[in-house]
Scaffold this active site. Structure first.
Site: not given
Ligand code: C5P
Length: 419
Positions: A293, A226-229
Site C-alpha cells: 500500500a 501511514g496506512n493500515r496495511s
C-alpha cells in the site's frame, strides 16, 4: 438476515492445541444465527473446557456417550444436525472417522449424521504427510466429506509447515457454503494444494519482486503519514512463491512480520525508497507483484526537528508520489514481461473500479479487495478478493486464508508466464 439463521450445527472438537480456536468458531457460528451443539473428544477436553462452549452456545456441550442414555444422545445429536464441522480434526480423529469407529460421542454422532460433514485437519507436518493420514483423508473425500485445509504456518513447539488449522472465519464461511448447497472441495483447490506434497514447483527459478506493507511518509523525525496495511498479503505471496521455487526479493515497507524462509528482504520506509529499490532490481525479473500500500502523497518537506505544539497546528503541503506500478506498466509498453500484478483496495463498485485501474496502470492482473468487509483486507489473516485479468477474465476467490489467496494469484501468474 443472519446467514446461518436456524441452521443446526454439530461442532466436533478433537484433541489438538488448535482446539482453543474452536471457541471462536463456536462464537462466529452463533453470531451467524446457528444453533450449535458441541461434542468434544476426551483429548480436546485436555485443551479446552466444556464450560467455554456451553457459555458461548448456550447449549450443553458433551464429551461422554454415557449421559442422558434414554434420549439416545449417542445418535440424537448427529441425526438432528444440518451440517457437522470437526474443528480441529486430529490425525487420530480422521483415522477413526475413515475406519468408522464409534468409541466416543463424537464418532457415534458422526456415524449417525446424515448431513454434510466438514473436517478441518490440524497436526504436525509429518503426521499430515504420513501415508496413513493421506489414505484416511482420501477415504473421507471419496465418501463426500469436505476436507478444508490444512493451512501452512507456525505449528506447536516452534515448528512451521503444512498442518495448521484453517482460520475460524474460513471454517464458518465453509459451513455457510455447504449449507447453501455448495462444495468446499470445489471452491478451495488452493487449500489442498497448500500441502507440501501437492505444492507445485511451477515457479522454479523464476525471479520475482514482491512489494508489501504500508509506506510511511515523514512529517518530522517522529511523525509520519501511514496506512493500515499490515503486509500480511504481500508476505504470504512472497512465502508461497518461494515455496513454489521462485527466487523472491521482498521489498518491504515497515512490517512486524518475519521474513519468509528462502526470501531476500529489502526494508524500505517511504514510497520514494520503494520506487528506487524496485527500479534498481529489475534485471532479469519476470514477475512483479505490487502488494504494497504505497502512499499516493507525501509531505513536500519533512521537518528536520520535531514540530512543537506551541507553534500551532502546522500546515502540511502534500505532493504526489510516483505511481510505481503505473511507471512499470508504461515502461514495459507492449512487452509481456515482466508480468505485472497490482492490488487495489476498493469500497464501492469493486469490479468496475478494478477494471479501470487495471487498464490505467497497464498491469496484467489486479487483485481487488473489498476493504469495507471486516473479515477481509487490512490486518486480518483472511481475504476475499476478485482477481481480474487484462484479457477480461475474472476469478472470485471467496473468504480464504491469505496463503490460499496467494496460491490462486500465483496460479494466474503461472498461466501468464506460459502465455
Ligand atoms: O491507485 P491505487 O493506490 O489504488 O493502486 C494500487 C496498486 O498500485 C497497488 O498494486 C500498489 O502497490 C500500486 N501503487 C504503486 N505506487 C503508488 C500507488 C500505488 O505502485 N504510488
Amino acid at each position: 438476515m443472519e446467514r446461518l439463521a436456524g441452521t443446526r450445527v454439530l461442532l466436533g472438537v478433537s484433541g489438538g492445541i488448535a482446539a482453543y480456536k474452536a471457541a471462536l468458531v463456536a462464537r462466529l457460528l452463533v453470531g451467524a444465527g446457528a444453533r450449535v451443539d458441541t461434542v468434544l473428544t476426551r483429548g480436546a477436553e485436555r485443551f479446552i473446557g466444556v464450560t467455554t462452549f456451553e457459555g458461548i452456545t448456550g447449549r450443553p456441550a458433551r464429551v461422554e456417550v454415557w449421559e442422558d442414555v434414554p434420549t439416545d444422545t449417542h445418535v440424537a445429536l448427529g441425526r438432528s444436525a444440518d451440517v457437522a464441522l470437526v474443528y480441529p480434526a486430529t490425525a487420530h480423529t480422521l483415522a477413526k472417522l475413515a475406519a468408522g469407529f464409534a468409541d466416543d460421542l463424537l464418532t457415534t454422532s458422526l456415524l449417525a449424521a446424515g448431513c454434510p460433514v466438514i473436517v478441518a485437519p490440524a497436526m504436525h507436518t509429518e503426521m499430515w504427510e504420513h501415508p496413513a493420514t493421506r489414505h484416511n483423508v482420501e477415504v473421507l473425500r471419496q465418501r463426500g466429506v469436505h476436507v478444508l485445509g490444512p493451512d501452512t504456518g507456525p505449528l506447536m513447539g516452534g515448528d512451521e509447515g503444512p498442518g495448521r488449522v484453517i482460520a475460524p472465519e474460513v471454517a464458518v464461511d465453509a459451513v455457510a457454503e455447504v449449507v447453501a448447497g455448495g462444495s468446499v472441495r470445489d471452491v478451495a483447490p488452493a487449500g489442498q494444494a497448500s500441502t507440501a506434497e501437492a505444492r507445485p514447483r511451477d515457479l522454479a527459478g523464476v525471479r520475482m519482486l514482491v512489494t508489501a506493507g504500508g509506506t510511511r511518509e515523514p512529517i518530522d523525525p517522529v511523525r509520519f503519514l501511514g496506512n493500515r496495511s499490515s503486509g500480511k498479503m504481500g508476505f504470504a505471496l512472497a512465502e508461497v512463491a518461494a515455496e513454489r521455487g521462485a527466487e523472491v526479493t521482498l521489498i518491504a515497507a515497515p512490517s512486524a512480520l518475519p521474513t519468509p524462509p528462502g526470501v531476500t528482504r529489502v526494508d524500505v520506509t517511504t514510497a520514494l525508497e520503494m520506487h528506487d529499490e524496485v527500479f534498481a532490481r529489475l534485471a532479469g525479473v519476470e514477475v512483479i507483484v505490487k502488494a504494497a500500500a504505497v502512499a499516493d502523497f507525501r509531505p513536500d518537506t519533512a521537518a528536520t526537528s520535531k514540530l512543537k505544539k506551541d507553534a500551532g497546528a502546522p500546515t502540511i503541503e502534500l505532493v504526489p508520489n510516483p505511481d510505481i506500478l503505473a511507471e512499470l506498466g508504461a515502461r514495459r509498453e507492449g512487452a509481456d514481461r515482466p508480468v505485472l500484478v497490482g492490488f487495489a483496495a476498493e469500497t464501492d463498485d469493486v469490479e468496475a473500479a478494478g477494471r479501470t485501474k487495471l487498464v490505467r496502470k497497464g498491469a496484467d492482473l489486479l487483485v481487488v479487495n473489498d476493504v469495507s468487509a471486516a473479515d477481509a483486507g487490512f490486518e486480518v489473516d483472511t481475504n476475499r478478493v476478485l482477481l481480474l485479468d487484462r484479457d477480461g477474465g475474472r476469478v472470485d476467490v471467496p473468504l480464504r486464508s491469505k496463503h490460499e489467496v496467494a496460491g490462486v494469484v500465483l496460479d494466474a501468474v503461472v498461466a501468464r508466464l506460459h502465455g
